[in-house]
Design a protein around this motif. Structure first.
Motif, PDB file in Angstrom:
ATOM      1  N   ALA A 314       0.722  -1.211  -0.178  1.00 24.72           N
ATOM      2  CA  ALA A 314      -0.049  -0.125  -0.030  1.00 24.72           C
ATOM      3  C   ALA A 314       0.881   1.219   0.106  1.00 24.72           C
ATOM      4  N   LYS A 315       1.890   1.200   0.848  1.00 25.09           N
ATOM      5  CA  LYS A 315       2.894   2.324   0.797  1.00 25.09           C
ATOM      6  C   LYS A 315       3.612   2.536  -0.243  1.00 25.09           C
ATOM      7  N   ARG A 316       3.831   1.573  -1.030  1.00 18.95           N
ATOM      8  CA  ARG A 316       4.519   1.653  -2.416  1.00 18.95           C
ATOM      9  C   ARG A 316       3.698   2.105  -3.401  1.00 18.95           C
ATOM     10  N   ALA A 317       2.397   1.783  -3.445  1.00 17.39           N
ATOM     11  CA  ALA A 317       1.439   2.279  -4.359  1.00 17.39           C
ATOM     12  C   ALA A 317       1.343   3.775  -4.122  1.00 17.39           C
ATOM     13  N   GLN A 318       1.067   4.259  -2.664  1.00 20.43           N
ATOM     14  CA  GLN A 318       1.011   5.398  -2.300  1.00 20.43           C
ATOM     15  C   GLN A 318       2.175   6.526  -3.107  1.00 20.43           C
ATOM     16  N   MET A 319       3.289   5.835  -2.792  1.00 18.71           N
ATOM     17  CA  MET A 319       4.631   6.768  -3.060  1.00 18.71           C
ATOM     18  C   MET A 319       4.658   6.806  -4.665  1.00 18.71           C
ATOM     19  N   GLU A 320       4.319   5.608  -5.389  1.00 13.40           N
ATOM     20  CA  GLU A 320       4.199   5.764  -6.695  1.00 13.40           C
ATOM     21  C   GLU A 320       2.896   6.671  -7.467  1.00 13.40           C
ATOM     22  N   ARG A 321       1.959   6.997  -6.682  1.00 16.00           N
ATOM     23  CA  ARG A 321       0.979   7.906  -7.150  1.00 16.00           C
ATOM     24  C   ARG A 321       1.407   9.281  -6.782  1.00 16.00           C
ATOM     25  N   MET A 322       2.376   9.348  -5.723  1.00 12.04           N
ATOM     26  CA  MET A 322       2.598  10.607  -5.398  1.00 12.04           C
ATOM     27  C   MET A 322       3.944  11.039  -6.438  1.00 12.04           C
ATOM     28  N   LEU A 323       4.680  10.419  -6.782  1.00  8.09           N
ATOM     29  CA  LEU A 323       5.647  10.677  -7.842  1.00  8.09           C
ATOM     30  C   LEU A 323       5.027  11.003  -9.164  1.00  8.09           C
TER      31      LEU A 323
END
Ligand code: SF4
Lengths: 467, 208
Positions: A314-323
């Motif tokens: 979930a954190k990885r997906a959130q970070m990808e979305r942010m970038l």
């Protein structure tokens, strides 16, 4: 039992404790602005209630107001309606009000301390989450919703359960080029945006004590970005010196009696906290956010992180979305990120000290080609002071726009907005998606760092400019 | 305020953490002086594209969830601004209950003031409910506030905790101000006492 600063201020304001532990908490100061109050006044009117303590209430317009010429009035019909509604409400209910064309008008969290409305040991609320700012004076200050605004207007109290105590200690002396904003960004980077949930944070340590009131307000301002209910700093000589001579504060003998009480407020030795965090000031560098949450922050010397290195899905997906939203590449150096807009202002960094810090960097330099840079003082008095010091000239000669006081591009409710895809170096407190305008990209940083971004046209390490 | 007792409804899965109140209702929609009418702007940037067309991939635009009354989300729901427009927008859309591992404080408080029930459950349970919610229209979830239970479509009952005072106000649809005004004598007494003890604090006056 040894008590914390929070415990003492809380205990001094409990009117009554209900059987389940909920307290009727007395509120000393209620600050009101145009966005979160109309429905509260409407509620009073519908129930046939009055404002219990107009003399403990102050209203001002800040969120919606234009920061260019004001004599012409407010062009947008919906903003004008909110301002006019507030004006009607304060007249009908007898609430003290600072009008738009008054020199003392400004962001509610700037004018509270500036006027001496906010004082140590008080409970202070406002329908605005950054009410945490006023905790810098050693008050318990927190944001409330509109139903609670109505509740305070009607009863001068709130129904509350005590928060837990959290201590964030920042020890040591701040390195060159590092400011209060960097401290608080580093804290949020460490504990996360939910790190303080349910807690009131008391900031202690030699690095905090060495800050002036403006810096302390910057730190407390962003407590809410760490999820905390409020932030507080024990009142000391710096605080008393600041309060002395404030127009609406106590004076003369009354002030001396007030100070005697305020001296009893700092946490007792041995007071315990439910949660404790320590930071070493010497390890803090100028900080800048790279994502769409204030916890997505890194030293300016760093790089954009790589989602691949994050284990939690979930954190990885959130970070990808942010970038993706921020249009940044993993591994990209932060100092290589170009900016389109620079915003210096807000209740986090719109005080005279912040404008001085920005002007010191801007002096003798020019805003980079293609960059739009705005300086929006936090209040009319800050603006006047800056002009008396000639800072407006330093800034305008460098190519900055010099504006009237208000929230402005912190949240884009007035015409000062980013357009989709624009990238902004901002001294405000929130980098959420669309915060400064739909599709806008926000990098949070200190005033000196913002000025450095303006003159270089990219995120830059202010320490290199100073050398 | 509408009382909250028992609700059986479709739940919309929103597997996102740190859903901030700017995301729930962007600042440009706060220029209202009323409480109602914000539902069309709920999750505006997630729900609509730049031209104002619905994004078909967003959960609330999909047929089973257009009338969802329950929302299931990840950690730290409602962080950011104190705007009560966030619960107003949820309510105006029809959401009466949000289930998440945890909530930001001010948002959590604001929910109760508007008859929305925020339910905290551990992440492992949220994952199960999220899977239930993804099944769509026939997968209804029941919230029984009196019993403090969430009932999964399978019939499994999950207990949740809630502050007893908040529970009472929600069940009865009671307004906080009315409650507090029952203590007006205590407030008068407190004021009288502190106005003498802390007489050094002046009242606010704005002189021209
Ligand atoms: S400056 Fe920004 S954060 Fe501060 S009160 Fe205004 S809108 Fe809120």
């Amino acid at each position: 039992m040894a008590k914390t600063l929070f415990d003492k201020v809380w205990d001094a304001h409990v009117v009554e404790q209900l059987p389940d532990g909920t307290c009727v908490l007395y509120i000393d100061r209620h600050l009101v602005h145009e966005v979160t109050s109309p429905q509260a006044f409407e509620g009073l009117r519908m129930a046939g209630r009055r404002v219990r303590r107009p003399d403990a209430t102050i209203a001002v317009v800040d969120h919606n107001v234009p920061t260019t010429d004001r004599q012409a009035g407010i062009k947008e019909a919906d903003s004008r309606l909110q301002v006019e509604t507030l004006e009607r409400n304060v007249a009908a209910f007898g609430v003290p009000y600072i009008p738009l064309l008054d020199d003392r008008q400004g962001i509610v969290h700037i004018i509270g301390p500036e006027e001496g409305i906010s004082l140590p040991g008080m409970t202070i609320v406002c329908g605005d989450s950054h009410t945490s700012t006023h905790g810098a004076l050693g008050s318990l200050a927190f944001g409330i919703g509109t139903s609670e605004v109505e509740h305070v207007l009607a009863t001068q109290t709130l129904l509350q359960k005590p928060a837990k105590n959290m201590n964030v200690a920042v020890e040591g002396s701040l390195p060159f080029g590092v400011s209060a904003k960097d401290i608080v960004l580093a804290i949020i980077g460490r504990i996360g945006t939910a790190g303080g949930t349910g807690h009131v944070v008391e900031y202690t340590g030699s690095a905090i004590r060495s800050l002036d009131m403006a810096g302390r307000m910057t730190v407390c301002n962003m407590s809410i970005e760490a999820g905390a209910r409020a932030g507080m700093i024990a009142p000391d000589e710096t605080t008393f010196e600041y309060v002395r001579g404030r127009p609406m504060g106590p004076k003369g003998e009354a002030l001396e009696r007030a100070i005697a009480w305020w001296r009893t407020l700092p946490s007792d030795p041995g007071a315990s906290y439910d949660k404790q965090v320590r930071l070493d000031a010497a390890t803090i560098a100028p900080m800048v956010t790279w994502g769409t949450s204030p916890e997505a922050v890194a030293p300016i010397t760093g790089t954009v992180p790589d989602p691949k290195e994050v284990a939690d899905e979930a954190k990885r997906a959130q970070m990808e979305r942010m970038l993706e939203y921020m249009a940044l590449r993993p591994g990209q150096r932060l100092t290589e990120v170009p900016v389109d807009v620079v915003f210096i202002g807000s209740c986090t960094n719109g005080r005279i000290e912040d404008i001085r810090a920005a002007a010191a960097v801007a002096r003798g330099r020019k805003v980079a080609a293609g960059v739009r840079a705005l300086v929006v003082p936090g209040s009319g008095l800050v603006k006047r002071q800056a002009e008396a010091e000639g800072l407006d000239r330093v800034l305008t000669e460098a190519g900055f726009e010099w504006r009237e006081a208000g929230c402005s591009m912190c949240l884009g409710m007035n015409p000062d907005k980013l357009t989709a895809g624009q990238r902004c170096a901002s001294t405000s407190n929130r980098n959420f998606e669309g915060r400064q305008g739909p599709g806008g990209r926000t990098h949070l940083l200190s005033p000196a760092m913002a000025a450095a971004a303006a003159v270089t046209g990219r995120l830059a390490d202010v320490r290199e400019l100073a050398r | 305020m509408k009382p909250f007792t028992k609700l059986t409804a479709v739940a919309a899965p929103l597997p996102m953490a740190n859903v901030d109140t700017d995301k729930i209702i962007p600042a440009r929609f706060l220029k209202t002086i009323e409480r109602s009418g914000l539902g069309v702007h709920l999750f505006d940037t997630l729900r609509y594209d730049a031209e104002g067309r619905e994004r078909p991939d967003f959960v609330l635009n999909q047929p089973p969830y257009r009338h969802a009354q329950i929302l299931i989300a990840h950690e730290n729901f409602g962080c950011g601004s104190s705007r009560e427009h966030a619960p107003w927008a949820l309510l105006d859309f029809g959401i009466r209950c949000v289930i998440a591992p945890d909530f930001a404080d001010i948002f959590h408080n604001n929910c109760f003031k508007n008859g929305i029930l925020p339910v905290r459950l551990p992440r492992s349970v949220i994952d199960q409910l999220m899977a239930d919610a993804k099944l769509g229209a026939n997968s209804r979830i029941t919230i029984d506030l009196e019993a403090q239970e969430v009932v999964r479509p399978s019939g499994e009952r999950i207990h949740f905790d809630i502050d007893p005072f908040r529970k009472k106000l929600l069940l009865e649809g009671l307004d906080d101000i009315g409650q507090t005004l029952q203590h007006v004598a205590a407030i008068d007494a407190y004021e009288a006492k502190t106005q003498s003890e802390r007489s050094f604090i002046p009242g606010i006056e704005v002189h021209p």
